[in-house]
Design a protein around this motif. Sequence first.
Motif, PDB file in Angstrom:
ATOM      1  N   UNK A 123      22.027  35.690   4.412  1.00  0.00           N
ATOM      2  CA  UNK A 123      22.906  35.847   5.571  1.00  0.00           C
ATOM      3  C   UNK A 123      22.173  35.488   6.858  1.00  0.00           C
ATOM      4  N   UNK A 124      20.921  35.919   6.969  1.00  0.00           N
ATOM      5  CA  UNK A 124      20.123  35.582   8.158  1.00  0.00           C
ATOM      6  C   UNK A 124      19.912  34.078   8.262  1.00  0.00           C
ATOM      7  N   UNK A 173      10.958  35.798  -3.510  1.00  0.00           N
ATOM      8  CA  UNK A 173      12.218  35.769  -2.762  1.00  0.00           C
ATOM      9  C   UNK A 173      11.980  36.254  -1.328  1.00  0.00           C
ATOM     10  N   UNK A 174      12.438  35.473  -0.358  1.00  0.00           N
ATOM     11  CA  UNK A 174      12.254  35.830   1.047  1.00  0.00           C
ATOM     12  C   UNK A 174      13.381  36.741   1.514  1.00  0.00           C
ATOM     13  N   UNK A 230      13.850  35.753   9.879  1.00  0.00           N
ATOM     14  CA  UNK A 230      13.796  35.844  11.341  1.00  0.00           C
ATOM     15  C   UNK A 230      12.394  35.611  11.875  1.00  0.00           C
ATOM     16  N   UNK A 231      11.379  36.000  11.108  1.00  0.00           N
ATOM     17  CA  UNK A 231      10.006  35.779  11.547  1.00  0.00           C
ATOM     18  C   UNK A 231       9.700  34.292  11.678  1.00  0.00           C
ATOM     19  N   UNK A 232      10.205  33.494  10.752  1.00  0.00           N
ATOM     20  CA  UNK A 232       9.941  32.057  10.787  1.00  0.00           C
ATOM     21  C   UNK A 232      11.027  31.261  11.501  1.00  0.00           C
ATOM     22  N   UNK A 233      12.246  31.818  11.595  1.00  0.00           N
ATOM     23  CA  UNK A 233      13.355  31.058  12.155  1.00  0.00           C
ATOM     24  C   UNK A 233      13.890  31.547  13.476  1.00  0.00           C
ATOM     25  N   UNK A 284      15.320  28.936  16.298  1.00  0.00           N
ATOM     26  CA  UNK A 284      16.754  29.017  16.589  1.00  0.00           C
ATOM     27  C   UNK A 284      16.992  29.181  18.086  1.00  0.00           C
ATOM     28  N   UNK A 285      16.205  30.035  18.728  1.00  0.00           N
ATOM     29  CA  UNK A 285      16.360  30.241  20.173  1.00  0.00           C
ATOM     30  C   UNK A 285      16.059  28.958  20.935  1.00  0.00           C
ATOM     31  N   UNK A 286      15.009  28.248  20.537  1.00  0.00           N
ATOM     32  CA  UNK A 286      14.648  27.003  21.215  1.00  0.00           C
ATOM     33  C   UNK A 286      15.719  25.933  21.009  1.00  0.00           C
TER      34      UNK A 286
END
Length: 450
Positions: free
Chosen positions: A242-243, A293-294, A300-303, A307-309
């Motif tokens: 979902x993230x 499995x992530x 969120x740590x890697x993305x 995503x914000x940028x």
Amino acid sequence: MSLSRGELARRAVHVSCVGFALLLRYLSWPQAALLALAAFLFNWLLLPRLFGRGMWRQADVARGYPVGILAYPLAVLGLVLVFRERLWMAAAGWGILAVGDGMAGLVGQAAGGPRLPWNPRKGWSGLLAFVVFGAAAAAFLSAWTARLPLAVDAAHWPRTLGIALALALFCALVESLPTTIDDSVSVPIATALALPLLAGAFPDLLLRAPGFPGRLLIGLVLNAGIALAAWLARSIDALGALSAVVIGSAIAAGLGVQGLALMIAFFVLGTAATKLGYRKKAARGIAQEKGGARGWQNAWANGGVPAALAVLAGMAPPGPRDVLAIAYAASVATAAADTCSSEIGKAFGRRTFLITTLRPVPPGTEGAVSLEGTLAGLAGALAVGATGVATGLLGWPSAMLVAVAGLAGSLAESVLGTVAERRGWMGNDLLNAANTAIGALLAVGMLSLL
């Protein structure tokens, strides 16, 4: 939970000191800097003599000096120096630090309530108080310092409030992270990084861009399909999937499929590197948990930073947009380099050294590097850069810069990891988020020098 008398007094002083921010309207930046320096000297030399240690926390008493009380004026000094040409930004950051952070502690400790899923030590009530009060203080102080009209119907208020709200939300999330870094340090740093980007963002450029609804729809469908396939393959858990959909859709909205392709490349590379040699890593007790499995924290740590940028790039005019696109690509390349170097190094690294001392250490040690892992990290960063060239997001010179920044960012994370682990500053997920930001900053710095 109830507030002690000392903590209540501490928080009240913390919030009330924002009144001095009103002076920024009339002061030059050297005068403001001298005022902040004088406040530091007062807190250090005179405050304990006048009022004793009643506002000190137990940890402050044990170490012999109050970290937060001394860091507060230094944080204001830092904001003034960073934003010396735009003191309204320093005023906004001061409002966030004083009122947002102060009210978060007051409301959070007094009201209690449900805990945050990423940090059980803090609650939703404190986070909400930070955003509401911090945004209000930042909006008023920035308008006051910039000498903008304070009338309710003034034309600048929608944008002023929007920037203040976005800044308060970002700083509230940073403040809520499970770290031992004092809020008077982390919140001003977050302000210094985010506020210039938010001030240069124009949401209407994104919402009115040709093809924006289509990009968003394609992002949703494409990411949902990839997340479903990854979940079925047990490469990611349900919340992680979902993230990934949210992160990937945000990237597609900001930079289109061209930008999303880089994140897909990272996901494929990271999944392959995690699976490669998994039995050997599991036998050593250093394999990724859950069979590789992530989870949502990994996503969120890697993305989160990429995503914000990407969204900010979509809100920026052409020149800054290109710079933010390169920063986005570098943040993804850093995540790829870090994951590939770590996973390959754990499985196939023959000689592993601590990056800060070059002392041999077992594979999987925080801050450890190996030749095999470093080469794998470089290959991962190059693959992300090449993907950017293939999709038309980057040219080859920019792709090479992105690859170098990605590898350098991953090595910087190894250095930071040794210090952070020893001092208990932050966990692995927070380190991963920090290194994506470091990679982006390195790329922008290198770009400015070329």
